[in-house]
Write a protein that holds these residues in place. Sequence first.
Motif, PDB file in Angstrom:
ATOM      1  N   LEU A 121       0.799  -1.216   0.000  1.00  0.00           N
ATOM      2  CA  LEU A 121       0.000   0.000   0.000  1.00  0.00           C
ATOM      3  C   LEU A 121       0.837   1.273   0.000  1.00  0.00           C
ATOM      4  CD1 LEU A 121      -2.834  -0.887   2.532  1.00  0.00           C
ATOM      5  CD2 LEU A 121      -2.990  -0.800   0.057  1.00  0.00           C
TER       6      LEU A 121
ATOM      7  N   TYR B  67      -6.537   0.988   3.131  1.00  0.00           N
ATOM      8  CA  TYR B  67      -6.855   0.907   1.708  1.00  0.00           C
ATOM      9  C   TYR B  67      -7.398   2.235   1.184  1.00  0.00           C
ATOM     10  CZ  TYR B  67      -9.119  -0.531  -2.605  1.00  0.00           C
ATOM     11  OH  TYR B  67      -9.523  -0.616  -3.902  1.00  0.00           O
ATOM     12  N   PHE B  68      -8.337   2.829   1.917  1.00  0.00           N
ATOM     13  CA  PHE B  68      -8.928   4.094   1.464  1.00  0.00           C
ATOM     14  C   PHE B  68      -7.948   5.253   1.589  1.00  0.00           C
ATOM     15  CE2 PHE B  68     -13.031   1.846   2.352  1.00  0.00           C
ATOM     16  CZ  PHE B  68     -13.393   1.758   1.025  1.00  0.00           C
TER      17      PHE B  68
ATOM     18  N   ARG C  47      -4.740   4.989   1.112  1.00  0.00           N
ATOM     19  CA  ARG C  47      -3.847   4.820  -0.040  1.00  0.00           C
ATOM     20  C   ARG C  47      -4.514   5.319  -1.306  1.00  0.00           C
ATOM     21  NH1 ARG C  47      -2.671   1.240  -4.260  1.00  0.00           N
ATOM     22  NH2 ARG C  47      -0.485   1.342  -4.829  1.00  0.00           N
ATOM     23  N   LYS C  48      -5.784   4.997  -1.503  1.00  0.00           N
ATOM     24  CA  LYS C  48      -6.512   5.486  -2.672  1.00  0.00           C
ATOM     25  C   LYS C  48      -6.552   7.002  -2.688  1.00  0.00           C
ATOM     26  CE  LYS C  48      -9.497   2.080  -4.536  1.00  0.00           C
ATOM     27  NZ  LYS C  48      -9.503   2.191  -5.953  1.00  0.00           N
ATOM     28  N   LYS C  49      -6.737   7.609  -1.518  1.00  0.00           N
ATOM     29  CA  LYS C  49      -6.779   9.051  -1.424  1.00  0.00           C
ATOM     30  C   LYS C  49      -5.413   9.657  -1.752  1.00  0.00           C
ATOM     31  CE  LYS C  49      -8.734  12.545   1.578  1.00  0.00           C
ATOM     32  NZ  LYS C  49      -9.351  12.820   2.849  1.00  0.00           N
TER      33      LYS C  49
ATOM     34  N   ILE D  92      -3.111   8.299  -3.683  1.00  0.00           N
ATOM     35  CA  ILE D  92      -2.826   8.081  -5.101  1.00  0.00           C
ATOM     36  C   ILE D  92      -3.539   9.118  -5.952  1.00  0.00           C
ATOM     37  CG2 ILE D  92      -3.245   6.498  -7.038  1.00  0.00           C
ATOM     38  CD1 ILE D  92      -2.629   4.207  -5.163  1.00  0.00           C
ATOM     39  N   LEU D  93      -4.749   9.492  -5.571  1.00  0.00           N
ATOM     40  CA  LEU D  93      -5.525  10.441  -6.359  1.00  0.00           C
ATOM     41  C   LEU D  93      -4.968  11.852  -6.289  1.00  0.00           C
ATOM     42  CD1 LEU D  93      -9.157   9.236  -5.580  1.00  0.00           C
ATOM     43  CD2 LEU D  93      -7.835   8.844  -7.640  1.00  0.00           C
ATOM     44  N   LYS D  94      -4.189  12.174  -5.267  1.00  0.00           N
ATOM     45  CA  LYS D  94      -3.614  13.523  -5.146  1.00  0.00           C
ATOM     46  C   LYS D  94      -2.454  13.734  -6.069  1.00  0.00           C
ATOM     47  CE  LYS D  94      -5.081  14.800  -0.612  1.00  0.00           C
ATOM     48  NZ  LYS D  94      -4.709  15.273   0.667  1.00  0.00           N
TER      49      LYS D  94
END
Length: 114
Positions: A36, A105-106, A108-110, A112-114
């Motif tokens: 992650l 998990y969330f 990491r997604k946040k 990655i989106l930045k």
Amino acid sequence: MFNMISYIIFLTVSSYITVDVGRRCFQAGKSYLEYLIHDQEMCLTINRILLGCYYLLNLGYIAVNLAFWDRVSSVEEMIAVTAIRIGNIVLILCVLHYINIFTLYFLRKKLILK
């Protein structure tokens, strides 16, 4: 007398479950966190913090659980009360484990989106 026996059984089983699950999650969590986050030193730090918080929360809950134990007057009642309390510990461990996984998990997604 039944209370003392149920305390000993409860403390032994729930402490063993807590320590064993914590050790297993710490070992397996290393690779999950590295997947992650991609920073080995940060993963180790996060994993150690999660393990410490996990132990404090669960062992604290076990100690508090003993304070609210009703008087046990028979073998059947002792088995039922002890099994229910151990089952509650296991359910709490499962919920905490999945909350940690989904949170990481969330996050990491946040990131990655930045």
